[in-house]
Every structure is written in C-alpha cells, then in structure tokens.
Design a protein around this motif. Structure first.
Motif, PDB file in Angstrom:
ATOM      1  N   PHE A 298      88.889 -52.849  66.225  1.00 48.02           N
ATOM      2  CA  PHE A 298      88.582 -53.630  65.025  1.00 48.02           C
ATOM      3  C   PHE A 298      88.972 -55.082  65.321  1.00 48.02           C
ATOM      4  O   PHE A 298      90.067 -55.522  64.967  1.00 48.02           O
ATOM      5  CB  PHE A 298      89.350 -53.099  63.816  1.00 48.02           C
ATOM      6  CG  PHE A 298      88.974 -51.702  63.421  1.00 48.02           C
ATOM      7  CD1 PHE A 298      87.837 -51.464  62.668  1.00 48.02           C
ATOM      8  CD2 PHE A 298      89.759 -50.622  63.813  1.00 48.02           C
ATOM      9  CE1 PHE A 298      87.482 -50.169  62.314  1.00 48.02           C
ATOM     10  CE2 PHE A 298      89.415 -49.324  63.463  1.00 48.02           C
ATOM     11  CZ  PHE A 298      88.267 -49.094  62.712  1.00 48.02           C
TER      12      PHE A 298
ATOM     13  N   PRO B  70      85.774 -55.352  55.149  1.00 47.95           N
ATOM     14  CA  PRO B  70      85.832 -56.790  54.831  1.00 47.95           C
ATOM     15  C   PRO B  70      84.546 -57.333  54.202  1.00 47.95           C
ATOM     16  O   PRO B  70      84.522 -58.480  53.746  1.00 47.95           O
ATOM     17  CB  PRO B  70      86.079 -57.450  56.201  1.00 47.95           C
ATOM     18  CG  PRO B  70      86.507 -56.364  57.113  1.00 47.95           C
ATOM     19  CD  PRO B  70      85.898 -55.112  56.596  1.00 47.95           C
TER      20      PRO B  70
ATOM     21  N   SER C  26      91.669 -58.182  63.633  1.00 44.64           N
ATOM     22  CA  SER C  26      92.275 -57.464  62.511  1.00 44.64           C
ATOM     23  C   SER C  26      93.778 -57.282  62.682  1.00 44.64           C
ATOM     24  O   SER C  26      94.354 -56.342  62.148  1.00 44.64           O
ATOM     25  CB  SER C  26      91.617 -56.088  62.351  1.00 44.64           C
ATOM     26  OG  SER C  26      91.955 -55.233  63.444  1.00 44.64           O
TER      27      SER C  26
ATOM     28  N   VAL D 253      95.804 -56.596  59.673  1.00 47.81           N
ATOM     29  CA  VAL D 253      95.563 -55.328  58.971  1.00 47.81           C
ATOM     30  C   VAL D 253      96.366 -54.249  59.706  1.00 47.81           C
ATOM     31  O   VAL D 253      95.951 -53.754  60.754  1.00 47.81           O
ATOM     32  CB  VAL D 253      94.067 -54.966  58.943  1.00 47.81           C
ATOM     33  CG1 VAL D 253      93.842 -53.653  58.209  1.00 47.81           C
ATOM     34  CG2 VAL D 253      93.260 -56.087  58.299  1.00 47.81           C
TER      35      VAL D 253
ATOM     36  N   ASP E 239      92.323 -52.217  52.656  1.00 49.44           N
ATOM     37  CA  ASP E 239      91.331 -52.433  53.704  1.00 49.44           C
ATOM     38  C   ASP E 239      91.053 -51.098  54.388  1.00 49.44           C
ATOM     39  O   ASP E 239      91.969 -50.444  54.896  1.00 49.44           O
ATOM     40  CB  ASP E 239      91.871 -53.450  54.716  1.00 49.44           C
ATOM     41  CG  ASP E 239      90.792 -54.001  55.644  1.00 49.44           C
ATOM     42  OD1 ASP E 239      89.968 -53.203  56.140  1.00 49.44           O
ATOM     43  OD2 ASP E 239      90.790 -55.223  55.892  1.00 49.44           O
TER      44      ASP E 239
ATOM     45  N   PRO F 246      84.566 -57.936  61.615  1.00 52.14           N
ATOM     46  CA  PRO F 246      84.939 -58.460  60.305  1.00 52.14           C
ATOM     47  C   PRO F 246      83.763 -58.937  59.464  1.00 52.14           C
ATOM     48  O   PRO F 246      83.896 -59.141  58.260  1.00 52.14           O
ATOM     49  CB  PRO F 246      85.892 -59.617  60.638  1.00 52.14           C
ATOM     50  CG  PRO F 246      85.559 -60.012  62.037  1.00 52.14           C
ATOM     51  CD  PRO F 246      85.125 -58.749  62.722  1.00 52.14           C
TER      52      PRO F 246
ATOM     53  N   ARG G 220      89.875 -50.515  57.128  1.00 49.95           N
ATOM     54  CA  ARG G 220      90.289 -50.541  58.527  1.00 49.95           C
ATOM     55  C   ARG G 220      91.732 -50.069  58.685  1.00 49.95           C
ATOM     56  O   ARG G 220      92.082 -49.465  59.706  1.00 49.95           O
ATOM     57  CB  ARG G 220      90.116 -51.945  59.104  1.00 49.95           C
ATOM     58  CG  ARG G 220      88.662 -52.389  59.225  1.00 49.95           C
ATOM     59  CD  ARG G 220      88.564 -53.845  59.647  1.00 49.95           C
ATOM     60  NE  ARG G 220      89.154 -54.732  58.648  1.00 49.95           N
ATOM     61  CZ  ARG G 220      89.267 -56.044  58.787  1.00 49.95           C
ATOM     62  NH1 ARG G 220      88.824 -56.638  59.897  1.00 49.95           N
ATOM     63  NH2 ARG G 220      89.814 -56.788  57.833  1.00 49.95           N
TER      64      ARG G 220
END
Length: 410
Positions: free
Chosen positions: A396, A113, A399, A402, A371, A131, A373
C-alpha cells in the motif's frame, strides 16, 4: 494456458466476477510457526450499503434518517442484535452465528482513500492499493504475496501459471504467479451490470451502446406492461446458487492439502440505485446470498476453517439517505465483513461518526473514520506475517501513516 499479461479492460473486470484467483505457495514465516493460514478476499462490485448491512440501531438519529426503512430490533422484519449499538441485516443469520461464536468481525465506517463516486476509479483504488486512482499493473494482494518468503510450492508438479475463464482482476495481478478458476455456472446479469456496461460503451462503441439502450427501454416497457419480466434481473435463487458455487468451490481449493492458500474472487450486482429492498427485496436477497456464500466457505474448508480469514470488501458505501426511487446512490464509508476461525471475533470495530446532517460526509454519506488499508494491513501482517515496512512502502504505497490494525486474529 498462461494468463494474459496485459492490463484487463474495464469490461473484462466486470466479466471476472465470480472467478477465483489463488496463490500457489505457502508463507514461510507462518509455516515456521506451525501454522498453515488461509486467506480469501471477496470483492463486492457495485458498492455496499453498509447502513443496511449493519444498522446503527443505537444512534439516536438512525430512525429519523431512514424512517420506516431503518432496520431496528423491533421493526416489522427485525434486525439481528450484535451489541447494544449495532444490529445485522436479518438476511445474514449465518454471519450472526459466526459473530456469536467469535468467528466474525464487522468494521464499520470504513473506506479506502478514494472520495469520489466512480465505480471504476473506486475499484481501481480498492484493488491496486494505491492512494488514488491511476494506471497500475498490479494489485495489493499480489504485491503482498510477492513479498512473502515462500516455503515451497503447494504442488511442486503443478504448472507455474494457468488461467481458466475471465481475465485476472487487478487485485491479484502482478509478479507473484497465480492460479485461476471460473465457475461453470455463469453469473446472472443484473440491471446495474447492464447499466455499467452501457456507460462504458457510450465512450467506446456508440453503435453497441445504442443497441443496449434500446434493449433496456424495451425491457422497461415489458415490465410496465406486466409481460412476466422480473424487475431487477435474476431471481434470488439464481444469485444464491451462483454465490455459493463460486465461494464454495474456492474453499474446496483452499482446503486441499496440496491446494493454494490465498485467493480472491469478485461478486457483482451491488449497485442499488433503486428499489434497494433492505429487509425484503433485492439487497436482502444479495445479503442472504453472501451469507450463504460465507457458509459455503466454512463448510468446504473443513478443519482448515480454524486457520482461515475471509475479508469481504467493496469500493465504497452508499448514501446515508434513501433516494427518490427507494434506493441509495454512490457514497463513501461502508462496512468490511471479516469471517473465519482464525479471528478474534465477536466484535464490531467502529469509531462511530454519527448520523446528524453535520456529521455526514458532504451532508450525504456516512463519514469514514477507519482506513480500510489499516484492516487489510493488520490481516496481512498478523495472519500471513507480511513485513510492516513492505506493507507501507510497496503493498500500500505512501501509507506509512496508516498503521496495521492489531488484534484481528488470534
């Protein structure tokens, strides 16, 4: 001896390059399925030029963007074809072999990010899993491991935590106990490592910074005067030997029946601001050394390779255009390189953003469309059986939007 519990300084993060940090437990859910997965994360410190590593030869704007430095299938030093759109840097013949054997995946136009261009903040985001940059005392890999139910220690008689060599980097710091090892061979210092240390000491030790700056000027004069000093730091052979020793020994640990199953190491030297040398030069040598390191992992894993995933990641990419000193500056999107017998490989995964000026992030960088992640979540979920909710909330944080990338492993 126990690893230090305080947060590592930025200088110690630099010094941690090449050390292996490994988890001493077996994942219970994977074990219940009759699997014994291995997972190795390799962090490239300094930011990788993803367009030089994996060239978009099918993009109509590729050659116009980089001119004679654009790798193509018919350039003087030809790129290695992956599919009809992407080709691999010619230094990475082993990765191409693994790709053709369906044991490698390239994820292109990927990024964390983070959208600024500080190495240290970018590395903080990459390794913390947060993030945005900020204070953190743990990394995403350690938090993932802490959330996995263990099926017992690999070596029940081993010490809980021990440390040899450098301070543990952020990605593996946290509540889960780790083992650490550092190679006997010291990584040869690169010019960008010296520059990054100089940047640190300008803010913390002006006298030492002045000495380092004077030494850098003297080295530059020696180079201009032809006094035998090699530009760019260590030779290709030194770098290749160091990378192979660090990664190969990591694999020996991970392959042992009573050894750790998950680990991380960092390799420094990727800050290619000048004389990048995409096909014949510094970056080519670095990519060749990385290719040799992946080969060393495969060789030393032995039969365990079929249950292994290696994830090669970095803090951000580099500028889409070559700068005035034949290098690239700090960018945004780059590539994540995955290798291992557990992968459903032979693919480049990319939602390609294009290379027109209007397509570039801030008219200078490859635009991120994946991303990072999501990639890491997919590997942790499907390879290690990490809980998806824990991945979104703890590993994470913030998130949930995501989603883990599915289908990376068999």
């Amino acid at each position: 001896m126990p690893s230090p519990l305080h947060a590592p300084s930025r200088r110690n993060v630099l010094l941690a390059s090449g050390a292996l940090f490994a988890w001493a437990y077996l994942p219970k859910l994977a074990r219940a399925e009759g699997r014994d997965p291995r997972f190795l994360t390799i962090v490239l410190r300094g930011a990788l030029d993803g367009l030089a590593a994996v060239a978009p030869v099918g993009d109509p704007n590729w050659v116009a963007l980089r001119g004679e430095r654009a790798l193509t299938l018919d350039s003087k030093v030809s790129a290695l074809k992956l599919d009809d759109f992407f080709a691999l840097n010619p230094a990475m013949t082993n990765l191409q072999r693994l790709y053709e054997a369906k044991q490698a995946i390239i994820v292109h136009a990927a990024a964390t990010p983070y959208r600024e261009r500080s190495h240290f903040d970018g590395q903080d985001v990459l390794e913390s899993g947060l993030p945005k940059a900020g204070a953190s005392d743990s990394g995403w890999l350690n938090r993932a491991l802490a959330g996995l139910a263990p099926s017992g220690r690999v070596d029940p008689h081993g010490s809980k935590v021990f440390g040899v060599g450098p301070v543990t980097p952020l990605v593996v710091r946290g509540p889960a106990p780790v083992l650490s090892w550092a190679p006997q061979r010291v990584q040869p210092a690169t010019a960008d490592t010296a520059q990054r240390l100089l940047e640190l000491y300008r803010h913390s030790d002006l006298k030492l910074a002045a000495v380092l700056e004077d030494n850098a000027k003297l080295t530059a004069i020696e180079q201009m005067g032809g006094m035998g000093q090699k530009p760019g730091g260590p030779g290709a052979g030194q770098v290749r030997a160091y990378f192979a020793e660090a990664a190969g020994t990591a694999a020996k640990f991970l392959a042992q029946p009573d050894g750790p199953r998950l680990g991380a190491l960092a390799l420094d030297g990727w800050d290619t601001h000048y004389n990048e040398g995409i096909a014949q030069g510094r970056l080519s040598q670095l990519l060749g050394a990385l290719d040799g390191a992946i080969a060393a992992v495969e060789t030393n894993m032995g039969p365990a390779w079929r249950e292994t995933v290696v994830a090669v990641i970095t803090e951000f990419g580099r500028t889409a255009r070559i700068n005035g000193t034949e290098g690239t500056d700090h960018g945004t999107a780059t590539v994540a390189l995955l290798a291992g017998g557990a992968l459903r490989g032979g693919r480049v995964i990319a939602d390609w953003p294009g290379l027109k000026s209007t397509d570039l992030h801030e008219n200078r960088d490859l635009k991120p469309t994946t991303d990072l992640r999501a990639v890491l979540k997919g590997l942790l979920k499907d390879h290690l059986r990490a809980d998806e909710r824990a991945l979104a909330e703890n590993v994470f944080p913030a998130s949930a939007n995501v989603r883990p990338m599915a289908g990376l492993v068999g």
